[in-house]
Design an enzyme around this catalytic site. Structure first.
Site, PDB file in Angstrom:
ATOM      1  N   HIS A   1      -1.500  -1.342  -3.992  1.00  0.00           N
ATOM      2  CA  HIS A   1      -2.742  -0.992  -3.295  1.00  0.00           C
ATOM      3  C   HIS A   1      -2.770   0.524  -3.044  1.00  0.00           C
ATOM      4  O   HIS A   1      -1.809   1.100  -2.540  1.00  0.00           O
ATOM      5  CB  HIS A   1      -2.756  -1.763  -1.970  1.00  0.00           C
ATOM      6  CG  HIS A   1      -4.013  -1.657  -1.174  1.00  0.00           C
ATOM      7  ND1 HIS A   1      -5.122  -2.439  -1.409  1.00  0.00           N
ATOM      8  CD2 HIS A   1      -4.337  -0.890  -0.111  1.00  0.00           C
ATOM      9  CE1 HIS A   1      -6.068  -2.151  -0.527  1.00  0.00           C
ATOM     10  NE2 HIS A   1      -5.618  -1.203   0.270  1.00  0.00           N
TER      11      HIS A   1
ATOM     12  N   ASP B   1      -6.350  -6.665   4.930  1.00  0.00           N
ATOM     13  CA  ASP B   1      -5.748  -5.329   4.889  1.00  0.00           C
ATOM     14  C   ASP B   1      -5.671  -4.748   6.295  1.00  0.00           C
ATOM     15  O   ASP B   1      -6.698  -4.506   6.932  1.00  0.00           O
ATOM     16  CB  ASP B   1      -6.629  -4.444   3.988  1.00  0.00           C
ATOM     17  CG  ASP B   1      -6.054  -3.055   3.773  1.00  0.00           C
ATOM     18  OD1 ASP B   1      -4.974  -2.763   4.316  1.00  0.00           O
ATOM     19  OD2 ASP B   1      -6.700  -2.263   3.060  1.00  0.00           O
TER      20      ASP B   1
ATOM     21  N   MET C   1      -9.017   7.935   0.992  1.00  0.00           N
ATOM     22  CA  MET C   1      -9.781   8.309   2.199  1.00  0.00           C
ATOM     23  C   MET C   1     -10.311   9.733   2.054  1.00  0.00           C
ATOM     24  O   MET C   1      -9.603  10.617   1.560  1.00  0.00           O
ATOM     25  CB  MET C   1      -8.878   8.237   3.432  1.00  0.00           C
ATOM     26  CG  MET C   1      -8.179   6.898   3.594  1.00  0.00           C
ATOM     27  SD  MET C   1      -7.303   6.815   5.146  1.00  0.00           S
ATOM     28  CE  MET C   1      -6.419   5.263   4.958  1.00  0.00           C
TER      29      MET C   1
ATOM     30  N   ASP D   1      -4.880   3.519  -1.174  1.00  0.00           N
ATOM     31  CA  ASP D   1      -5.876   3.779  -0.130  1.00  0.00           C
ATOM     32  C   ASP D   1      -6.452   5.176  -0.274  1.00  0.00           C
ATOM     33  O   ASP D   1      -5.771   6.173  -0.026  1.00  0.00           O
ATOM     34  CB  ASP D   1      -5.221   3.628   1.250  1.00  0.00           C
ATOM     35  CG  ASP D   1      -5.031   2.173   1.619  1.00  0.00           C
ATOM     36  OD1 ASP D   1      -6.011   1.417   1.555  1.00  0.00           O
ATOM     37  OD2 ASP D   1      -3.894   1.795   1.966  1.00  0.00           O
TER      38      ASP D   1
ATOM     39  N   SER E   1       0.832  -1.205   0.000  1.00  0.00           N
ATOM     40  CA  SER E   1       0.000   0.000   0.000  1.00  0.00           C
ATOM     41  C   SER E   1       0.863   1.249   0.000  1.00  0.00           C
ATOM     42  O   SER E   1       1.655   1.470   0.926  1.00  0.00           O
ATOM     43  CB  SER E   1      -0.891   0.019   1.246  1.00  0.00           C
ATOM     44  OG  SER E   1      -1.426   1.323   1.405  1.00  0.00           O
TER      45      SER E   1
ATOM     46  N   MET F   1     -11.184  -6.165   6.460  1.00  0.00           N
ATOM     47  CA  MET F   1     -10.322  -5.193   7.154  1.00  0.00           C
ATOM     48  C   MET F   1      -9.851  -5.806   8.475  1.00  0.00           C
ATOM     49  O   MET F   1     -10.669  -6.242   9.286  1.00  0.00           O
ATOM     50  CB  MET F   1     -11.087  -3.900   7.463  1.00  0.00           C
ATOM     51  CG  MET F   1     -11.335  -2.972   6.284  1.00  0.00           C
ATOM     52  SD  MET F   1      -9.868  -2.409   5.387  1.00  0.00           S
ATOM     53  CE  MET F   1      -8.832  -1.706   6.667  1.00  0.00           C
TER      54      MET F   1
ATOM     55  N   HIS G   1      -8.668   0.989  -3.137  1.00  0.00           N
ATOM     56  CA  HIS G   1      -9.528   0.745  -1.967  1.00  0.00           C
ATOM     57  C   HIS G   1     -10.178   2.070  -1.574  1.00  0.00           C
ATOM     58  O   HIS G   1      -9.523   2.963  -1.046  1.00  0.00           O
ATOM     59  CB  HIS G   1      -8.626   0.198  -0.839  1.00  0.00           C
ATOM     60  CG  HIS G   1      -9.331  -0.049   0.447  1.00  0.00           C
ATOM     61  ND1 HIS G   1      -8.645  -0.289   1.631  1.00  0.00           N
ATOM     62  CD2 HIS G   1     -10.654  -0.110   0.782  1.00  0.00           C
ATOM     63  CE1 HIS G   1      -9.506  -0.481   2.602  1.00  0.00           C
ATOM     64  NE2 HIS G   1     -10.732  -0.369   2.123  1.00  0.00           N
TER      65      HIS G   1
ATOM     66  N   MET H   1     -12.198   4.236   0.670  1.00  0.00           N
ATOM     67  CA  MET H   1     -12.765   4.429   2.017  1.00  0.00           C
ATOM     68  C   MET H   1     -13.443   5.797   2.007  1.00  0.00           C
ATOM     69  O   MET H   1     -12.996   6.750   2.653  1.00  0.00           O
ATOM     70  CB  MET H   1     -11.648   4.346   3.069  1.00  0.00           C
ATOM     71  CG  MET H   1     -11.155   2.919   3.273  1.00  0.00           C
ATOM     72  SD  MET H   1      -9.522   2.852   4.031  1.00  0.00           S
ATOM     73  CE  MET H   1      -8.520   3.046   2.568  1.00  0.00           C
TER      74      MET H   1
HETATM   75  C1  DX5 Z   1      -5.974   1.237   6.393  1.00  0.00           C
HETATM   76  C2  DX5 Z   1      -5.616   0.959   4.955  1.00  0.00           C
HETATM   77  C3  DX5 Z   1      -4.513  -0.032   4.788  1.00  0.00           C
HETATM   78  C4  DX5 Z   1      -3.210   0.404   5.355  1.00  0.00           C
HETATM   79  C5  DX5 Z   1      -2.409  -0.803   5.689  1.00  0.00           C
HETATM   80  O1  DX5 Z   1      -7.110   2.023   6.468  1.00  0.00           O
HETATM   81  O2  DX5 Z   1      -6.738   0.454   4.249  1.00  0.00           O
HETATM   82  O3  DX5 Z   1      -4.361  -0.391   3.421  1.00  0.00           O
HETATM   83  O4  DX5 Z   1      -2.465   1.168   4.477  1.00  0.00           O
HETATM   84  O5  DX5 Z   1      -1.274  -0.351   6.321  1.00  0.00           O
HETATM   85  P1  DX5 Z   1      -0.525  -1.200   7.430  1.00  0.00           P
HETATM   86  O6  DX5 Z   1       0.074  -2.378   6.713  1.00  0.00           O
HETATM   87  O7  DX5 Z   1       0.470  -0.241   7.950  1.00  0.00           O
HETATM   88  O8  DX5 Z   1      -1.554  -1.634   8.442  1.00  0.00           O
HETATM   89 ZN    ZN Z   2      -6.435  -0.463   2.119  1.00  0.00          ZN
END
Ligand code: DX5
Ligand code: ZN
Length: 217
Positions: free
Chosen positions: A32, A174, A36, A34, A7, A136, A65, A67
């Site tokens: 990946h 994840d 947000m 992320d 990620s 998750m 992903h 969020m």
């Molecule tokens: C959290 C994200 C993850 C995160 C994972 O909300 O969806 O993808 O980046 O990071 P680590 O491996 O540090 O938990």
């Molecule tokens: Zn993620």
């Protein structure tokens, strides 16, 4: 062979291409991303512009992903930016069946994620539509959190759902994946392993990826 999906949330974004290259050298299979929005989760990250930048940096599949609230509004933008998989949160979508079809109609693989407090049973009716179910293993919003052990039970339940329904979705995990948590997650039935901190915050991104690949192979 399981899939390793580093990620870029934890990467040095001022050196994105180089960081992705290091992950590739270590055997990364997907990248990946992320996304947000500061509403669905407390944190804000990046949008389609950065996904496009990642797209120009690698040929590896981009695993996006979302969020975010109201993901339907942005699915087209992320598809245009180069996403290969788009995952929405079950909790953020009212008409999940429609949203997953909308993603697939763009020629993109459709994933659905569930928070630690959401049961796998909420995905029963979309098992055959989803290309991927993301369990998750932390509460979404931040990298570097501790792995929630109960997620392993949910991965096993997702694997049972797949068997029972004859569906073909991949099971992705994840949050908090490192060289200690990857093995039990593999044993529980995971196919795709997201990892942020354990690789991008390590001294050697390629070596950390290679170590994880070796555990999940
Ligand atoms: C959290 C994200 C993850 C995160 C994972 O909300 O969806 O993808 O980046 O990071 P680590 O491996 O540090 O938990
Ligand atoms: Zn993620």
């Amino acid at each position: 062979m399981a899939i390793l999906a580093p990620s870029i949330l934890s990467a040095d974004l001022s050196n994105l291409s180089q960081q992705i290259r290091m992950a590739e050298i270590g055997g990364a299979d997907w990248i990946h991303c992320d996304i947000m929005d500061g509403h669905f989760v407390p944190n804000l990250t990046f949008g389609p512009i950065l996904v496009k930048a990642a797209r120009t940096s690698t040929k590896l599949p981009l695993d996006v992903h979302l969020m975010i609230e109201n993901p339907d509004k942005y699915i087209g933008d992320f598809s245009k930016a180069g996403a290969d998989t788009i995952t929405v949160h079950q909790e953020a979508v009212v008409h999940l069946d429609r949203t997953l079809h909308m993603i697939k109609e763009l020629g993109v693989k459709a994933g659905v994620a569930i928070n630690p407090s959401t049961p796998v049973s909420t995905l029963e009716e979309v098992a055959e539509i989803a290309d991927l179910i993301l369990v998750m293993s932390v509460n979404p919003g931040f990298g570097g959190q501790r792995f929630i052990q109960n997620s392993l039970k949910k991965v096993r339940e997702a694997a049972q759902l797949r068997k029972r329904s004859g569906a073909k979705f991949l099971i992705e995990i994840d949050g908090g994946i490192d060289n200690k948590t990857a093995e039990p997650a593999l044993e529980a039935g995971c196919d795709v392993f997201v990892t942020g901190t354990a690789v991008f915050k390590s001294d050697n991104i390629s070596a950390s990826c290679a170590e994880l690949k070796n555990i999940i192979k």
